[in-house]
Design a protein around this motif. Structure first.
Motif, PDB file in Angstrom:
ATOM      1  N   LEU A 248       0.717  -1.238   0.054  1.00 47.71           N
ATOM      2  CA  LEU A 248       0.177  -0.055   0.055  1.00 47.71           C
ATOM      3  C   LEU A 248       0.904   1.303   0.004  1.00 47.71           C
ATOM      4  N   TRP A 256      -3.624   7.171  -3.669  1.00 46.93           N
ATOM      5  CA  TRP A 256      -3.360   5.844  -3.661  1.00 46.93           C
ATOM      6  C   TRP A 256      -3.006   5.373  -4.934  1.00 46.93           C
ATOM      7  N   TRP A 273      -4.806  -3.542  -4.567  1.00 44.05           N
ATOM      8  CA  TRP A 273      -3.081  -3.134  -4.219  1.00 44.05           C
ATOM      9  C   TRP A 273      -2.149  -3.820  -5.127  1.00 44.05           C
ATOM     10  N   PHE A 348      -6.517  -2.390   3.630  1.00 45.21           N
ATOM     11  CA  PHE A 348      -6.996  -0.952   3.619  1.00 45.21           C
ATOM     12  C   PHE A 348      -7.235  -0.736   5.197  1.00 45.21           C
TER      13      PHE A 348
END
Length: 356
Positions: A248, A256, A273, A348
């Motif tokens: 991440l 992101w 991710w 997350f």
């Protein structure tokens, strides 16, 4: 197993009488009262609900169904939708191949059938992502065809009604034959929903409520005292455990780095991710060189065929970062964790918890 002493048509009518009083209310269902006045189900809504309900519970599906039908009220609307939008709305329902097939099917219906679903089993099963159960369910429920619907609930009801002790899946053809004998010419769509409701609400996997069952008298498993142990199933092999790493990276502005997975394979077409392969001995594979920090926490998730454990790595996204193929920068105000597959959202949530 012993032959039932009651005529199949009598059993079917008894179940329909029970359904007329006890039918579950669902956002895609036309209840027996409305159906009796001539209201017919929307094949699009029946198809969408059946695809969503595969491997999933009614309770889990309702909110998804209502969001989908608000956003895409007709099959032609869904056919015109962007893949990413549909996959985002699907996130959390799992079995993501269903979402890809959902789009394929909608586009075939729109392009090849003028937006109208075929009204026969043969026509429906020719569509992408529609198998024997779904074709039978849609043709029965949406079009009142005399098709035999056999899901897990119906299998359980038939196994108990006839006291069948041969384990699943080997006994499936026998259970389907039992179910076919009970499927009536009159109101087959209501009957299909009635027998599924019976399994879901009374003839439940554990502690069946035999005392209030409309088929209490003829049920052979109740007579023999074996209902709670049926249907028997062939023991499953233990699920293996796979390992992996997940990365991440967030910019100082809160944007992101995500990666779209290949269309084919697990979580195909979904944003998530970056990460390593998932196997017994994964190699670290960060998406770019950086000081990746071990979060000291792991994501645990179970798929159909294996358990997964992911080690979480985090870092700050460099300025002027150059994207590689398949990667995307999602701006902070555009990022919706709910669009992520469940396993990705778990990672997350771990990062968010650490940042608080």
């Amino acid at each position: 197993m012993r032959d039932l002493s009651v005529h199949p048509e009598t059993l079917s009518q008894e179940l329909l009488a029970w359904y007329d009083v006890h039918a579950r209310q669902m956002p895609w269902r036309v209840g027996p009262g409305d159906r009796a006045t001539g209201v017919r189900p929307d094949p699009y809504r029946i198809w969408l609900s059946e695809v969503m309900l595969q491997q999933t519970t009614v309770a889990a599906v309702k909110d998804y169904f209502e969001r989908f039908t608000r956003r895409w009220p007709r099959v032609t609307d869904l056919a015109a939708a962007a893949d990413a939008d549909v996959m985002g709305e699907w996130a959390g329902l799992g079995y993501y191949a269903r979402a890809r097939n959902l789009l394929k099917c909608a586009r075939v219906v729109a392009a090849d059938h003028a937006g109208v679903f075929p009204d026969t089993y043969d026509g429906l099963i020719a569509l992408p992502g529609i198998g024997p159960y779904t074709a039978a369910a849609i043709s029965a429920i949406a079009f009142d065809r005399q098709e035999t619907v056999l899901d897990g609930n119906v299998e359980r009801v038939m196994a108990r009604l006839h006291d069948e002790h041969t384990p699943l899946p080997g006994i499936k053809p026998v259970l389907k034959d039992h179910a076919a004998q009970l499927t009536p010419e009159n109101r087959p769509g209501d009957y299909a929903q009635a027998v599924m409701d019976l399994g879901a609400t009374i003839c439940t996997p554990k502690s069946p409520a035999c005392g209030i069952c409309p088929w209490r008298a003829p049920c052979q498993a109740r007579v023999e005292g074996t209902a709670a142990e049926l249907p028997k199933k062939t023991p499953k092999k233990p699920k293996p455990t796979r390992l992996g790493y997940i990365y991440l990276a967030r910019s100082s502005e809160g944007d992101w780095l995500l990666e779209r997975r290949p269309d084919k394979g697990l979580l195909g077409g979904m944003l998530g991710w970056p990460g390593s392969d998932w196997n017994e001995s994964p190699q670290e594979a960060p998406p770019f060189a950086a000081n990746w920090r071990d979060l000291g926490a792991e994501v645990r998730h179970t798929f159909t065929h294996f358990h997964l454990i992911l080690q979480v790595r985090v870092t700050e996204l460099p300025l002027n970062f150059q994207l590689s193929a398949g990667q995307e920068i999602v701006k902070r105000h555009d990022f919706r964790p709910s669009d992520l597959p469940t396993v990705m959202r778990k990672a997350f949530d771990l990062v968010q918890a650490e940042m608080r």
